[in-house]
Design a protein around this motif. Structure first.
Motif, PDB file in Angstrom:
ATOM      1  N   ARG A 109       0.700  -1.152   0.272  1.00 23.24           N
ATOM      2  CA  ARG A 109      -0.122   0.030   0.039  1.00 23.24           C
ATOM      3  C   ARG A 109       0.753   1.120  -0.073  1.00 23.24           C
ATOM      4  N   LEU A 110       1.948   1.278   0.704  1.00 23.91           N
ATOM      5  CA  LEU A 110       2.786   2.438   0.896  1.00 23.91           C
ATOM      6  C   LEU A 110       3.544   2.714  -0.407  1.00 23.91           C
ATOM      7  N   ARG A 111       3.974   1.769  -1.057  1.00 23.69           N
ATOM      8  CA  ARG A 111       4.634   1.596  -2.297  1.00 23.69           C
ATOM      9  C   ARG A 111       3.523   2.280  -3.316  1.00 23.69           C
ATOM     10  N   TYR A 112       2.574   1.812  -3.389  1.00 23.39           N
ATOM     11  CA  TYR A 112       1.276   2.142  -4.277  1.00 23.39           C
ATOM     12  C   TYR A 112       1.132   3.591  -4.084  1.00 23.39           C
ATOM     13  N   ALA A 113       1.177   4.208  -2.722  1.00 21.69           N
ATOM     14  CA  ALA A 113       0.687   5.494  -2.499  1.00 21.69           C
ATOM     15  C   ALA A 113       1.721   6.333  -3.038  1.00 21.69           C
ATOM     16  N   PHE A 114       2.941   6.042  -3.233  1.00 20.42           N
ATOM     17  CA  PHE A 114       3.932   6.875  -3.951  1.00 20.42           C
ATOM     18  C   PHE A 114       4.066   6.496  -5.326  1.00 20.42           C
ATOM     19  N   SER A 115       3.183   5.887  -6.140  1.00 16.56           N
ATOM     20  CA  SER A 115       3.112   5.565  -7.506  1.00 16.56           C
ATOM     21  C   SER A 115       2.638   7.036  -8.047  1.00 16.56           C
ATOM     22  N   LEU A 116       2.943   7.132  -9.477  1.00 12.92           N
ATOM     23  CA  LEU A 116       2.534   8.529 -10.125  1.00 12.92           C
ATOM     24  C   LEU A 116       1.083   8.690  -9.983  1.00 12.92           C
ATOM     25  N   MET A 117       0.233   7.631 -10.327  1.00 12.78           N
ATOM     26  CA  MET A 117      -1.197   7.639 -10.257  1.00 12.78           C
ATOM     27  C   MET A 117      -1.867   7.996  -9.212  1.00 12.78           C
ATOM     28  N   ALA A 118      -1.336   7.243  -8.111  1.00 13.10           N
ATOM     29  CA  ALA A 118      -1.763   7.582  -6.698  1.00 13.10           C
ATOM     30  C   ALA A 118      -1.548   8.976  -6.248  1.00 13.10           C
ATOM     31  N   LEU A 119      -0.492   9.712  -6.537  1.00 11.76           N
ATOM     32  CA  LEU A 119      -0.006  10.776  -6.235  1.00 11.76           C
ATOM     33  C   LEU A 119      -1.084  11.898  -7.010  1.00 11.76           C
ATOM     34  N   VAL A 120      -1.234  11.855  -8.249  1.00 10.88           N
ATOM     35  CA  VAL A 120      -2.261  12.356  -9.097  1.00 10.88           C
ATOM     36  C   VAL A 120      -3.669  12.351  -8.416  1.00 10.88           C
ATOM     37  N   ASP A 121      -4.124  10.995  -8.095  1.00 14.34           N
ATOM     38  CA  ASP A 121      -5.158  11.069  -7.218  1.00 14.34           C
ATOM     39  C   ASP A 121      -5.347  11.851  -5.851  1.00 14.34           C
ATOM     40  N   LEU A 122      -4.212  11.915  -5.147  1.00 16.92           N
ATOM     41  CA  LEU A 122      -4.187  12.621  -3.911  1.00 16.92           C
ATOM     42  C   LEU A 122      -4.470  14.045  -4.260  1.00 16.92           C
ATOM     43  N   ALA A 123      -3.406  14.516  -5.450  1.00 17.12           N
ATOM     44  CA  ALA A 123      -3.569  16.020  -5.739  1.00 17.12           C
ATOM     45  C   ALA A 123      -4.961  16.465  -6.105  1.00 17.12           C
ATOM     46  N   ALA A 124      -5.562  15.661  -6.403  1.00 22.06           N
ATOM     47  CA  ALA A 124      -6.862  15.805  -7.089  1.00 22.06           C
ATOM     48  C   ALA A 124      -7.957  16.221  -5.970  1.00 22.06           C
ATOM     49  N   ILE A 125      -7.683  15.656  -4.897  1.00 23.88           N
ATOM     50  CA  ILE A 125      -8.746  15.877  -3.708  1.00 23.88           C
ATOM     51  C   ILE A 125      -7.888  16.902  -2.603  1.00 23.88           C
ATOM     52  N   LEU A 126      -6.633  17.005  -2.492  1.00 24.62           N
ATOM     53  CA  LEU A 126      -6.086  17.867  -1.458  1.00 24.62           C
ATOM     54  C   LEU A 126      -6.541  19.174  -1.416  1.00 24.62           C
ATOM     55  N   PRO A 127      -6.219  19.996  -2.554  1.00 22.84           N
ATOM     56  CA  PRO A 127      -6.782  21.323  -2.574  1.00 22.84           C
ATOM     57  C   PRO A 127      -8.252  21.669  -1.848  1.00 22.84           C
ATOM     58  N   PHE A 128      -9.079  20.537  -2.094  1.00 19.59           N
ATOM     59  CA  PHE A 128     -10.200  20.993  -1.225  1.00 19.59           C
ATOM     60  C   PHE A 128     -10.010  20.989  -0.007  1.00 19.59           C
ATOM     61  N   TYR A 129      -9.527  20.067   0.727  1.00 13.33           N
ATOM     62  CA  TYR A 129      -9.083  19.869   2.266  1.00 13.33           C
ATOM     63  C   TYR A 129      -8.504  21.156   2.687  1.00 13.33           C
ATOM     64  N   LEU A 130      -7.341  21.144   1.784  1.00  9.02           N
ATOM     65  CA  LEU A 130      -6.396  22.749   2.146  1.00  9.02           C
ATOM     66  C   LEU A 130      -6.998  24.015   2.071  1.00  9.02           C
ATOM     67  N   LEU A 153      -5.822  14.837 -15.250  1.00  9.08           N
ATOM     68  CA  LEU A 153      -4.696  13.791 -15.524  1.00  9.08           C
ATOM     69  C   LEU A 153      -5.372  12.401 -14.984  1.00  9.08           C
ATOM     70  N   LYS A 154      -6.526  12.535 -14.234  1.00 15.96           N
ATOM     71  CA  LYS A 154      -7.132  11.176 -13.792  1.00 15.96           C
ATOM     72  C   LYS A 154      -7.750  10.454 -14.949  1.00 15.96           C
ATOM     73  N   PHE A 155      -8.147  11.649 -16.128  1.00 14.96           N
ATOM     74  CA  PHE A 155      -8.521  10.608 -17.214  1.00 14.96           C
ATOM     75  C   PHE A 155      -7.491   9.562 -17.778  1.00 14.96           C
ATOM     76  N   GLY A 156      -6.215  10.112 -17.587  1.00 14.03           N
ATOM     77  CA  GLY A 156      -5.192   9.168 -18.081  1.00 14.03           C
ATOM     78  C   GLY A 156      -5.199   7.829 -17.476  1.00 14.03           C
ATOM     79  N   ARG A 157      -5.695   7.515 -16.506  1.00 14.01           N
ATOM     80  CA  ARG A 157      -5.864   6.133 -15.753  1.00 14.01           C
ATOM     81  C   ARG A 157      -7.072   5.212 -16.791  1.00 14.01           C
ATOM     82  N   TYR A 158      -8.044   6.158 -17.031  1.00 15.49           N
ATOM     83  CA  TYR A 158      -9.141   5.492 -17.615  1.00 15.49           C
ATOM     84  C   TYR A 158      -9.164   5.405 -19.139  1.00 15.49           C
ATOM     85  N   HIS A 159      -7.915   5.991 -19.631  1.00 14.62           N
ATOM     86  CA  HIS A 159      -7.838   5.986 -21.216  1.00 14.62           C
ATOM     87  C   HIS A 159      -6.428   5.713 -21.413  1.00 14.62           C
ATOM     88  N   SER A 160      -6.263   5.289 -22.669  1.00 12.57           N
ATOM     89  CA  SER A 160      -4.701   4.681 -22.808  1.00 12.57           C
ATOM     90  C   SER A 160      -3.980   6.062 -23.308  1.00 12.57           C
TER      91      SER A 160
END
Lengths: 287, 287, 287, 287
Positions: A109-130, A153-160
């Motif tokens: 899970r930790l390794r995944y959390a630092f993958s590119l797509m997980a960081l993009v996912d985090l960046a997509a929600i963080l501004p709201f909480y900040l 950029l989250k589209f990138g996950r759902y599209h090739s």
């Protein structure tokens, strides 16, 4: 294998192939539908894409002063989208061990959390909480609002598309580096020449070489706003020759990218369906 | 089959091949000349094309205030064209059962009436009849006038261009969706960045993200009118990098379209004539 | 030969292959690392590239009035870079006899000194020494400063880009001459036509055929600054037809260059590694 | 025949092959050097090219008011060029029967006189003789002066470029007609739409559909002067979508032309040198 599998996405096959799936596996498959997605998994996929699209549209529309009256609605949609993305993010963290490359347990899970797509996912929600901590109408607040657009950029996950672009950039990196290098060298040399010949006639516009480079980029890409252009005869001669050369050189990276793109798409198509030699029946796909 | 059939359109063969044609069949062949059109069918074909061309020209010229003096002439030509197209439309409805895909009788006619080309044909004549009910010099009247230009699409019936474009769009839809997606993502991201860095310096021009998008489209397509451009140093840096990237990405859809277009044309040529190996006489066309 | 040699640059092999190297040979290899460069030779290579990059950046930044305060720092960096390049130049002169094409002894050195790359190297350091004799703030002084940017060309030695471009220009010279000839003919004819039809309406802008040519180049390359454009109806018709033709013709040299470039890169890749048929193991490279 | 003949132009062979040439034949060979031109024929060829180049330059330079002081010199060069071209024209008329396609005697000469290249030759000298009858500083006189630039087309005789372009246009006429048709249809439809949505906001700029077409051509070719652009929101949306579509469609004719051009050049190269099958040694060139 080179049998031509029917392209329509095999809606029903998902349920028979794996009769015994754990809940974590089921959630993972819902979030990351593979080649043989069930209809429910595909429906959920479309739902996430829709939430991303609506959420990005809200970011864009919220910037329009004319639509300030709809701000309460926008805020509600935004809140819903963020909660949705937050649940998605946590679910992805939970199911990360299902992906083989990251390994199982909390380490995975930790390794995944630092993958590119997980960081993009985090960046997509963080501004709201900040933003909850920032005063509205400050620069920080506005920047946080704009930063929500990282969701594109989250589209990138759902599209090739992003994956394909990445592979093209990788496979053609040598050609691209060479041609981009030539392009940048032309911009630097041309802009410096223009600075030398136009500085005296237009000391404000061609005030320095970096300022000249704005002219260089705008001209050699053939945008040509018209805010900066040579007025002296020698400046026009230098600019004319530069732009005639530039049209040729600037087509290089674009041509290489386009060539690599269509080649990569042809390759991935071939791998999906496979192509048989019409004579011996053996696969013709490159390994 | 790879015999080289003479390209000149076989003017005379039409009369011998089908000695017993019904009147409906004859009218249908007049309206839809196939590969082996008789000279009269070809002549009629040219006539319809001419009426379309003149009729479109009248729509264009009628918008010029300088030519208001010729308005009575234009009205007469327009009326003739509409009556001509009306007869053509009714004749096509009558002969629709001759086309196998629609089926015979009134059901076939109804099905034909809702096909794309029949709707275009209807749209080409409808504004004229509707304009009789509208007061002249109103917005509705002017829009109806302009809408007559839909007749340009009637060319598509008499020329293979629209058909070819349609097949290219279909066969390359995957590549086009991916590359257009990348292009749109670049426009959205770039425009949002520019909004963030230029809004304070030019609050009127970069008033919102959609307003910024006008800059984005005009710049990344390298049109560059010069009505909107960055003035701050950071804005110029963002714009410069964007446009250097944009030139590469925006060439993707164009390149894919051009590639698909020439491939499709080569394929349809091959199917028409075929190509023989000059030595063994066997077909060289891919199948 | 079609064995797939590992691409990583063979860091260690350099030391074993040539156990007995003279000092001159060692210095030469340091300056001109070949395919099998040792790690130290590669490191030195990166160092030279870095000095070139920093030195070019200083030339660019020194032109900015805002950074005048850093001028003493820039001067020190500049002096260091010039001394570095001077030592490099002398070392290259000394080791020139190691390159077979120039021959040994002082004759080889003299021949080397008049080679293109040696002249570029000299041009990169000369302005510094000449500037010592020129008064600052004169035009000569400023031009000498700008001329230091010739160092960008030194990259060409450390990167294959200029070499590849040169070979493309050579192999496609016929096509390029023909297409550039067509382009120039179109510019001349179009500009003359515009001079004829627009001179009376805009006597200042289209004052002569050469002045018209500025319009021609800016328009046909689709830069379109907006400083010069036709205002009369006939001028707009001529310009419209010209630019529609021009878009087609101006794509010719760019397309030829791009095609030749990717072909040349593919060829040099093939020569390096070769490609084996996965089944029979025979080379697939064209010869 | 597929032996690789050496490209250097076979300077000496011309004298041995045809030992008995009539004077008319000799003059004809001087004017139209073939593949096996003698050195003198090549020298004369270069001389004619030089006279064309100088003569075209004089036309261009004579239009500059700054160079009015050199007018007597220009007039002398012009007179010399015209006398030179006149002698060339008469010599070509005299030697026309040597060209087989026109036939012998005065009938051949008359047929030649109405060939395209002969008419271009005549057009290159006629303005000079006609200008003697026209008053200077009249419009007719100025147009006659500009018309002398038709001499640029004389290059076509001495260079294969115009011939190649002609053959490309012929071989790709179908594709070009289709793609140019699509381009023109897009211009007409887009311009009409813009007229409809922008006429009320900018009644002067978008005064009529033809006036809108100036916007259409300038925008869709991505020139973008900035003299005409939409200001309303709906106009910007229409323009944005149009230009995104337009970039794709306008690349079609350019791409087809570039593809046909490089194919034609490759074909003519093959025909010159020939290419053998590596296995059977038979020619692979297309007949």
């Amino acid at each position: 294998m080179c049998q031509i599998v029917p392209l329509p996405l095999g809606l029903w096959s998902g349920w028979y192939d794996m009769p015994m799936k754990s809940w974590r596996r089921k959630v993972h498959d819902l979030l990351e539908p593979g080649e043989q997605a069930s209809p429910w998994e595909q429906l959920f996929d479309v739902l996430i894409l829709l939430v991303i699209l609506v959420s990005v549209s809200v970011v864009v529309l919220q910037s329009m002063p004319e639509l300030a009256v709809y701000d309460p609605l926008f805020s509600k949609i935004e809140a819903f989208a963020v909660y949705f993305f937050s649940v998605e993010y946590l679910a992805r963290l939970w199911t990360a061990p299902e992906i083989e490359t990251y390994g199982g347990g909390w380490r995975g899970r930790l390794r995944y959390a630092f993958s590119l797509m997980a960081l993009v996912d985090l960046a997509a929600i963080l501004p709201f909480y900040l933003a909850a901590f920032a005063d509205s109408n400050t620069v920080v607040f506005r920047l946080l609002r704009v930063f929500r657009l990282v969701r594109v950029l989250k589209f990138g996950r759902y599209h090739s598309s992003i994956g394909i672009l990445g592979r093209v950039l990788l496979s053609r990196r040598e050609e691209l580096v060479v041609s981009v290098g030539l392009v940048l060298a032309l911009v630097v040399i041309t802009s410096t020449l223009m600075y030398a010949v136009e500085h005296d006639a237009q000391p404000k516009v061609f005030s320095s070489i970096p300022a000249s480079m704005w002219w260089g980029v705008v001209t050699l890409t053939t945008v040509g706003y018209g805010d900066v252009y040579p007025v002296t005869a020698q400046g026009k001669v230098v600019a004319g020759i530069s732009v005639l050369l530039g049209v040729g050189l600037f087509a290089l990276p674009a041509g290489i990218l386009a060539g690599g793109f269509s080649e990569e798409l042809a390759r991935s198509k071939r791998e999906e369906g496979g192509k048989c030699c019409p004579h011996c029946g053996k696969s013709l796909s490159e390994e």
